[in-house]
Scaffold this motif. Structure first.
Motif, PDB file in Angstrom:
ATOM      1  N   GLU A   1      45.810  38.912  32.950  1.00  0.00           N
ATOM      2  CA  GLU A   1      46.246  39.133  34.327  1.00  0.00           C
ATOM      3  C   GLU A   1      47.615  38.533  34.592  1.00  0.00           C
ATOM      4  OE1 GLU A   1      46.648  40.309  38.140  1.00  0.00           O
ATOM      5  OE2 GLU A   1      45.136  41.021  36.722  1.00  0.00           O
TER       6      GLU A   1
ATOM      7  N   ARG B   1      45.044  47.327  32.327  1.00  0.00           N
ATOM      8  CA  ARG B   1      46.266  46.547  32.412  1.00  0.00           C
ATOM      9  C   ARG B   1      47.075  46.629  31.124  1.00  0.00           C
ATOM     10  NH1 ARG B   1      43.109  41.341  34.688  1.00  0.00           N
ATOM     11  NH2 ARG B   1      41.702  42.140  33.066  1.00  0.00           N
TER      12      ARG B   1
ATOM     13  N   ALA C   1      41.275  45.890  38.551  1.00  0.00           N
ATOM     14  CA  ALA C   1      41.907  46.618  37.456  1.00  0.00           C
ATOM     15  C   ALA C   1      41.010  47.694  36.863  1.00  0.00           C
ATOM     16  CB  ALA C   1      42.308  45.630  36.356  1.00  0.00           C
TER      17      ALA C   1
ATOM     18  N   PHE D   1      45.098  48.566  42.552  1.00  0.00           N
ATOM     19  CA  PHE D   1      45.654  48.769  41.218  1.00  0.00           C
ATOM     20  C   PHE D   1      46.659  49.913  41.185  1.00  0.00           C
ATOM     21  CE2 PHE D   1      45.452  49.641  36.578  1.00  0.00           C
ATOM     22  CZ  PHE D   1      45.847  48.364  36.164  1.00  0.00           C
TER      23      PHE D   1
ATOM     24  N   TYR E   1      49.886  48.249  41.440  1.00  0.00           N
ATOM     25  CA  TYR E   1      49.979  47.052  40.604  1.00  0.00           C
ATOM     26  C   TYR E   1      51.417  46.753  40.195  1.00  0.00           C
ATOM     27  CZ  TYR E   1      48.161  43.733  37.069  1.00  0.00           C
ATOM     28  OH  TYR E   1      47.854  42.618  36.332  1.00  0.00           O
TER      29      TYR E   1
END
Length: 628
Positions: free
Chosen positions: A541, A396, A514, A299, A302
């Motif tokens: 996602e 996220r 995440a 992450f 990411y």
């Protein structure tokens, strides 16, 4: 149909046949180097691979069509009002026939090729897909001419051709439904009266081609003798995992409610197809996990899945990206104009403005893994509080979404030392919400998935980021597997044959990356309950990556509330500006409420795009989609 056989597919035959027209020498001035024998493109691996390479150039380009593009066609984005050049506007209005004429549009036109812009001839999903199918069939018809090659080389060529023939049929089926399956080279001077197959019958043929491809292709081209010639540059070449993963996706789509209804009249999941999907996806994941050919990015990296910043055009994706969109001009195409579409007009005056809808942002639940039942009401179970609407959210959320008070420009001087421009003024009456009646931030949120929140300059071109969408990445494969297993094998706790990962484990694997808690026990009592969380997980996602519209369609939710809504959020700041800027995600707000900006008025015919009248009018066996 005659149009795409004669106008789209005929040119390649003309090119390939040119070398055999010996009579041309009588009236054309030619050099010996211009003479190409009919078998030359196929005689050895190098030549045949050169022939095959063009198929990669037919892969769709979503993230740009000319200077701008709208590739998120669900309830996820709200573009500035009345921008008729965007395909998203036409979809909102239910004007699906406009896919043939809309300017910023990856489906049919993709801009104006006469401009000389290398991107403008890409992204035409309809035309390039048929072209690629024709070319793949030409290659397969000439495999016997590949005599100066090892068996490995022959397998590599055949595997790519089978993959692309299957893939491009699949790319068309997603939008138009069942098709004639073109698996041979037909004459270009005749109308070939091929009936449309049902979706599932077409999907079976796609799966057969992808299965052949998976049997012929390696996991990694760098590990092959032939691949050593381009070692280190083979990452995007078609491989076994790609073929298996797309075979699983093809089967899952065939088993989804929309496609099952088109084929059988039954609007539920088709268990048999979902089981096949689960098994194919399981095989892809087993190979992936045993070889580490692809890996979920940590992450902390990411953002690098979606874009690279100031890295000389480096392609994003890391080891998570499996199948990328068209790479034409990737280093510069997004930064010219598209990147500025995501910035408010107070920071960047150019661009066609687009913002995440408030109702889509609500899908980003809490860090404890629980959803937000109603964004306007406190929820003791999840801990959500509309007075602190951005507190303790899914991590996220903070990566993808800019909220009120977020710092959007590093240098105060570059925005005239105006904190209402430097920091997101997204509260009701804030500068971002009021500047320019049409380009203002209608929804109350900004997208930061493809742009940095902290720009050194407010000019998107100088920001120097490279965006390339993954048409398939590993996180998507795990979520596809979870859906296929739950609906094929029966429960969230089920797993595919020979693979230990359960459906809920696959979803939790993505959440764990995440830092989000797993699916709560209350959603695991039935597949129906589990699907509500799996659909939300896909929304979060895969947010803004071009998947949502197809997902809503295949789930038969496109015409159902609340998925027809596009909402905004309104609120007042509950703290002094300095405190909001210091910690925006924990800032207090007052009078938090959501308002419907627009509701789509769609009907059952809007689940499929219509074919062009000139195609369906060629002969009766090629049927138009219902309602068009």
């Amino acid at each position: 149909m005659k149009k795409f056989f004669t106008k789209i597919l005929l040119p390649i035959m003309m090119v390939m046949g040119a070398g055999s027209l010996d009579s041309c020498k009588k009236y054309l001035e030619r050099t010996p180097l211009a003479d190409i024998a009919a078998n030359d493109p196929y005689k050895n691996f190098r030549n045949f691979q050169g022939f095959t390479e063009e198929l990669y150039n037919c892969i769709p380009l979503l993230s740009l069509a000319q200077a701008h593009n709208s590739f998120n066609l669900g309830e996820d984005e709200f573009w500035e009002v009345g921008e008729t050049r965007l395909i998203s506007y036409q979809i909102d209005q239910g004007n699906y026939p406009a896919w043939t004429s809309t300017y910023y549009n990856f489906l049919g036109t993709g801009g104006n090729p006469s401009t000389g812009d290398e991107n403008s001839s890409k992204g035409q999903l309809w035309g390039l897909s048929w072209y690629a199918i024709r070319k793949a069939n030409l290659g397969l018809a000439n495999l016997d001419k590949l005599t100066d090659a090892t068996q490995e080389e022959k397998n590599l060529i055949a595997g790519q051709l089978y993959f692309f023939r299957g893939y491009f049929h699949f790319a068309l089926m997603e939008w138009w439904g069942g098709l004639p399956y073109i698996d041979q080279v037909y004459p270009t001077d005749q109308v070939i009266k091929l009936s449309r197959l049902s979706y599932q019958a077409t999907a079976d043929k796609v799966a057969a081609d992808l299965k052949k491809a998976s049997e012929l292709l390696p996991v990694d081209w760098d590990a092959t003798t032939a691949g050593q010639q381009t070692s280190g540059k083979n990452n995007t070449r078609i491989n076994k995992i790609m073929a298996l993963a797309f075979m699983g996706k093809d089967y899952l789509w065939a088993g989804s409610p929309l496609m099952n209804r088109e084929s059988t009249g039954n609007s539920t999941y088709n268990t048999a197809y979902c089981t096949k999907a689960a098994d194919a996806l399981a095989q892809a994941l087993q190979i992936t996990e045993s070889t580490a050919r692809y890996e979920l990015a940590p992450f902390s990296q990411y953002r690098d899945i979606f874009y690279t910043w100031n890295q000389n055009g480096k392609i994003p994706g890391l080891k998570e990206a499996i199948f990328l969109e068209n790479l034409a001009g990737a280093a510069g195409r997004f930064r010219w104009n598209q990147v500025n579409d995501y910035r408010p007009i107070t920071i960047q005056p150019t661009g066609i403005k687009v913002y995440p809808t408030a109702n889509y942002v609500d899908y980003y639940g809490m860090a404890n893994g629980l959803p937000i039942p109603d964004a306007e009401k406190a929820d003791p179970e999840s801990g959500y509080d509309p007075s602190y609407p951005w507190k303790n959210r899914d991590p996220r959320f903070y990566n993808d979404i800019i909220v009120d008070g977020d710092k959007c420009v590093l240098s105060a001087a570059s925005v005239g030392n105006n904190d209402s421009r430097q920091y997101a003024s997204l509260f009701t009456g804030g500068l971002y919400r009021t500047s320019d009646g049409n380009k203002k931030v209608w929804t109350g949120y900004l997208n930061s998935k493809f742009t940095s929140k902290f720009e050194n300059d407010y000019d998107g071109y100088k920001d120097n980021n490279t965006v390339v969408l993954s048409l398939m990445r590993l996180a998507d494969v795990y979520l596809l597997y979870a859906e296929a297993v739950a609906n094929g094998y029966g429960t969230p706790q089920s797993n595919a044959t020979g693979y230990d990962l359960t459906a809920v484990d696959a979803v939790n694997k993505i959440r764990q990356r995440a830092g989000v808690a797993g699916v709560a026990a209350k959603f695991l009592g039935s597949t129906t309950s589990f699907m509500s969380e799996l659909r939300r997980e896909r929304a979060v996602e895969l947010a803004f990556e071009g998947h949502r519209f197809t997902d809503l369609r295949r789930w038969l939710l496109l015409t159902e509330r609340p998925y027809t809504y596009k909402k905004s959020v309104d609120f007042d700041r509950g703290l002094p500006n300095a405190q909001v800027y210091a910690d925006p995600k924990n800032a207090k707000v007052n009078n938090f409420r959501e308002t419907v900006l627009f509701e789509r008025q769609l009907s059952q015919r809007h689940y499929w795009l219509p074919f062009q009248p000139q195609d369906v009018n060629m002969y009766s066996e090629f049927k138009q989609n219902p309602g068009w």
